[in-house]
Design a protein around this motif. Sequence first.
Motif, PDB file in Angstrom:
ATOM      1  N   GLY A  35       0.800  -1.209   0.000  1.00  0.00           N
ATOM      2  CA  GLY A  35       0.000   0.000   0.000  1.00  0.00           C
ATOM      3  C   GLY A  35       0.834   1.261   0.000  1.00  0.00           C
ATOM      4  O   GLY A  35       1.986   1.266   0.438  1.00  0.00           O
ATOM      5  N   ILE A  36       0.229   2.324  -0.497  1.00  0.00           N
ATOM      6  CA  ILE A  36       0.821   3.652  -0.503  1.00  0.00           C
ATOM      7  C   ILE A  36      -0.145   4.548   0.256  1.00  0.00           C
ATOM      8  O   ILE A  36      -1.310   4.671  -0.130  1.00  0.00           O
ATOM      9  N   MET A  37       0.323   5.150   1.347  1.00  0.00           N
ATOM     10  CA  MET A  37      -0.518   6.034   2.149  1.00  0.00           C
ATOM     11  C   MET A  37       0.012   7.457   2.029  1.00  0.00           C
ATOM     12  O   MET A  37       1.173   7.716   2.331  1.00  0.00           O
ATOM     13  N   PHE A  38      -0.826   8.360   1.577  1.00  0.00           N
ATOM     14  CA  PHE A  38      -0.430   9.738   1.348  1.00  0.00           C
ATOM     15  C   PHE A  38      -0.776  10.627   2.528  1.00  0.00           C
ATOM     16  O   PHE A  38      -1.777  10.413   3.211  1.00  0.00           O
ATOM     17  N   LEU A  39       0.031  11.651   2.709  1.00  0.00           N
ATOM     18  CA  LEU A  39      -0.327  12.778   3.551  1.00  0.00           C
ATOM     19  C   LEU A  39      -1.059  13.753   2.637  1.00  0.00           C
ATOM     20  O   LEU A  39      -0.738  13.862   1.464  1.00  0.00           O
ATOM     21  N   SER A  40      -2.017  14.448   3.163  1.00  0.00           N
ATOM     22  CA  SER A  40      -2.800  15.343   2.308  1.00  0.00           C
ATOM     23  C   SER A  40      -2.392  16.798   2.471  1.00  0.00           C
ATOM     24  O   SER A  40      -3.086  17.699   2.009  1.00  0.00           O
ATOM     25  N   GLY A  41      -1.281  17.055   3.120  1.00  0.00           N
ATOM     26  CA  GLY A  41      -0.839  18.419   3.363  1.00  0.00           C
ATOM     27  C   GLY A  41      -0.664  19.211   2.080  1.00  0.00           C
ATOM     28  O   GLY A  41      -0.299  18.670   1.044  1.00  0.00           O
ATOM     29  N   GLY A  42      -0.951  20.507   2.169  1.00  0.00           N
ATOM     30  CA  GLY A  42      -0.831  21.386   1.019  1.00  0.00           C
ATOM     31  C   GLY A  42      -2.047  21.366   0.121  1.00  0.00           C
ATOM     32  O   GLY A  42      -2.135  22.136  -0.829  1.00  0.00           O
ATOM     33  N   GLN A  43      -2.994  20.504   0.403  1.00  0.00           N
ATOM     34  CA  GLN A  43      -4.229  20.424  -0.372  1.00  0.00           C
ATOM     35  C   GLN A  43      -5.404  20.621   0.584  1.00  0.00           C
ATOM     36  O   GLN A  43      -5.308  20.315   1.761  1.00  0.00           O
ATOM     37  N   SER A  44      -6.511  21.084   0.047  1.00  0.00           N
ATOM     38  CA  SER A  44      -7.721  21.113   0.862  1.00  0.00           C
ATOM     39  C   SER A  44      -8.219  19.683   1.031  1.00  0.00           C
ATOM     40  O   SER A  44      -7.791  18.770   0.314  1.00  0.00           O
ATOM     41  N   GLU A  45      -9.132  19.491   1.943  1.00  0.00           N
ATOM     42  CA  GLU A  45      -9.696  18.150   2.154  1.00  0.00           C
ATOM     43  C   GLU A  45     -10.344  17.617   0.883  1.00  0.00           C
ATOM     44  O   GLU A  45     -10.128  16.468   0.496  1.00  0.00           O
ATOM     45  N   VAL A  46     -11.127  18.440   0.232  1.00  0.00           N
ATOM     46  CA  VAL A  46     -11.858  17.984  -0.955  1.00  0.00           C
ATOM     47  C   VAL A  46     -10.904  17.770  -2.119  1.00  0.00           C
ATOM     48  O   VAL A  46     -11.019  16.785  -2.859  1.00  0.00           O
ATOM     49  N   GLU A  47      -9.931  18.652  -2.298  1.00  0.00           N
ATOM     50  CA  GLU A  47      -8.948  18.501  -3.362  1.00  0.00           C
ATOM     51  C   GLU A  47      -8.173  17.190  -3.198  1.00  0.00           C
ATOM     52  O   GLU A  47      -7.998  16.424  -4.146  1.00  0.00           O
ATOM     53  N   ALA A  48      -7.724  16.909  -1.984  1.00  0.00           N
ATOM     54  CA  ALA A  48      -6.996  15.669  -1.717  1.00  0.00           C
ATOM     55  C   ALA A  48      -7.885  14.453  -1.967  1.00  0.00           C
ATOM     56  O   ALA A  48      -7.437  13.438  -2.511  1.00  0.00           O
ATOM     57  N   THR A  49      -9.148  14.562  -1.593  1.00  0.00           N
ATOM     58  CA  THR A  49     -10.084  13.457  -1.794  1.00  0.00           C
ATOM     59  C   THR A  49     -10.310  13.210  -3.279  1.00  0.00           C
ATOM     60  O   THR A  49     -10.323  12.059  -3.734  1.00  0.00           O
ATOM     61  N   LEU A  50     -10.459  14.279  -4.059  1.00  0.00           N
ATOM     62  CA  LEU A  50     -10.618  14.131  -5.512  1.00  0.00           C
ATOM     63  C   LEU A  50      -9.381  13.498  -6.141  1.00  0.00           C
ATOM     64  O   LEU A  50      -9.494  12.648  -7.030  1.00  0.00           O
ATOM     65  N   ASN A  51      -8.202  13.907  -5.693  1.00  0.00           N
ATOM     66  CA  ASN A  51      -6.963  13.345  -6.238  1.00  0.00           C
ATOM     67  C   ASN A  51      -6.829  11.864  -5.897  1.00  0.00           C
ATOM     68  O   ASN A  51      -6.453  11.054  -6.742  1.00  0.00           O
ATOM     69  N   LEU A  52      -7.143  11.509  -4.657  1.00  0.00           N
ATOM     70  CA  LEU A  52      -7.096  10.099  -4.263  1.00  0.00           C
ATOM     71  C   LEU A  52      -8.101   9.285  -5.074  1.00  0.00           C
ATOM     72  O   LEU A  52      -7.792   8.190  -5.558  1.00  0.00           O
ATOM     73  N   ASN A  53      -9.284   9.827  -5.245  1.00  0.00           N
ATOM     74  CA  ASN A  53     -10.324   9.149  -6.013  1.00  0.00           C
ATOM     75  C   ASN A  53      -9.839   8.866  -7.440  1.00  0.00           C
ATOM     76  O   ASN A  53     -10.013   7.755  -7.951  1.00  0.00           O
ATOM     77  N   ALA A  54      -9.232   9.870  -8.070  1.00  0.00           N
ATOM     78  CA  ALA A  54      -8.752   9.694  -9.446  1.00  0.00           C
ATOM     79  C   ALA A  54      -7.700   8.586  -9.524  1.00  0.00           C
ATOM     80  O   ALA A  54      -7.696   7.798 -10.475  1.00  0.00           O
ATOM     81  N   MET A  55      -6.810   8.517  -8.531  1.00  0.00           N
ATOM     82  CA  MET A  55      -5.796   7.465  -8.537  1.00  0.00           C
ATOM     83  C   MET A  55      -6.420   6.082  -8.427  1.00  0.00           C
ATOM     84  O   MET A  55      -5.927   5.115  -8.991  1.00  0.00           O
ATOM     85  N   ASN A  56      -7.492   5.987  -7.696  1.00  0.00           N
ATOM     86  CA  ASN A  56      -8.125   4.685  -7.498  1.00  0.00           C
ATOM     87  C   ASN A  56      -9.096   4.317  -8.612  1.00  0.00           C
ATOM     88  O   ASN A  56      -9.695   3.249  -8.584  1.00  0.00           O
ATOM     89  N   GLN A  57      -9.236   5.175  -9.591  1.00  0.00           N
ATOM     90  CA  GLN A  57     -10.033   4.828 -10.767  1.00  0.00           C
ATOM     91  C   GLN A  57      -9.169   4.173 -11.842  1.00  0.00           C
ATOM     92  O   GLN A  57      -9.685   3.685 -12.829  1.00  0.00           O
ATOM     93  N   SER A  58      -7.867   4.206 -11.629  1.00  0.00           N
ATOM     94  CA  SER A  58      -6.934   3.560 -12.547  1.00  0.00           C
ATOM     95  C   SER A  58      -6.403   2.289 -11.897  1.00  0.00           C
ATOM     96  O   SER A  58      -6.186   2.266 -10.692  1.00  0.00           O
ATOM     97  N   PRO A  59      -6.173   1.257 -12.692  1.00  0.00           N
ATOM     98  CA  PRO A  59      -5.606   0.052 -12.095  1.00  0.00           C
ATOM     99  C   PRO A  59      -4.178   0.313 -11.605  1.00  0.00           C
ATOM    100  O   PRO A  59      -3.400   0.991 -12.261  1.00  0.00           O
ATOM    101  N   ASN A  60      -3.879  -0.161 -10.436  1.00  0.00           N
ATOM    102  CA  ASN A  60      -2.518  -0.094  -9.907  1.00  0.00           C
ATOM    103  C   ASN A  60      -2.349  -1.254  -8.931  1.00  0.00           C
ATOM    104  O   ASN A  60      -3.334  -1.774  -8.415  1.00  0.00           O
ATOM    105  N   PRO A  61      -1.118  -1.656  -8.674  1.00  0.00           N
ATOM    106  CA  PRO A  61      -0.902  -2.850  -7.849  1.00  0.00           C
ATOM    107  C   PRO A  61      -0.979  -2.617  -6.342  1.00  0.00           C
ATOM    108  O   PRO A  61      -0.869  -3.557  -5.578  1.00  0.00           O
TER     109      PRO A  61
END
Length: 129
Positions: A35-61
């Motif tokens: 697993g890869i666990m990100f810190l969300s610093g420097g982003q708003s809560e919603v911005e970080a959530t949108l970015n995480l969501n986009a990463m999880n819409q693509s296949p990754n190991p």
Amino acid sequence: MVTPGAECKDRATPQQVSEYTLKLLQCRIPPAVPGIMFLSGGQSEVEATLNLNAMNQSPNPWHVSFSYARALQNTCLKTWGGRPENVKAAQDALLLRAKSNSLAQLGKYTGDGESEEAKKELFVKGYVY
């Protein structure tokens, strides 16, 4: 996450953040890492959530998620403000953030239920919401 610098006027879309971040991880992190666990610093809560969501819409190991500090706490703490009369509203804010981030780690976050303030922030930053 690979995001533009804080003073950069050009904001990246969640899809761009996802593409660059996953590309970097694929070059450097073995698929055997669970697993890869990100810190969300420097982003708003919603911005970080949108970015995480986009990463999880693509296949990754990897299981890609947050370490869940700022992505959960900021709005809750502001809402509570140390006042007993705000406890219920802060709990509701925490529940919304937890649900949003839970959906984002599954790639199923849509922004439904976000506050008007959060939606306004996304609009100002140029995100289609």
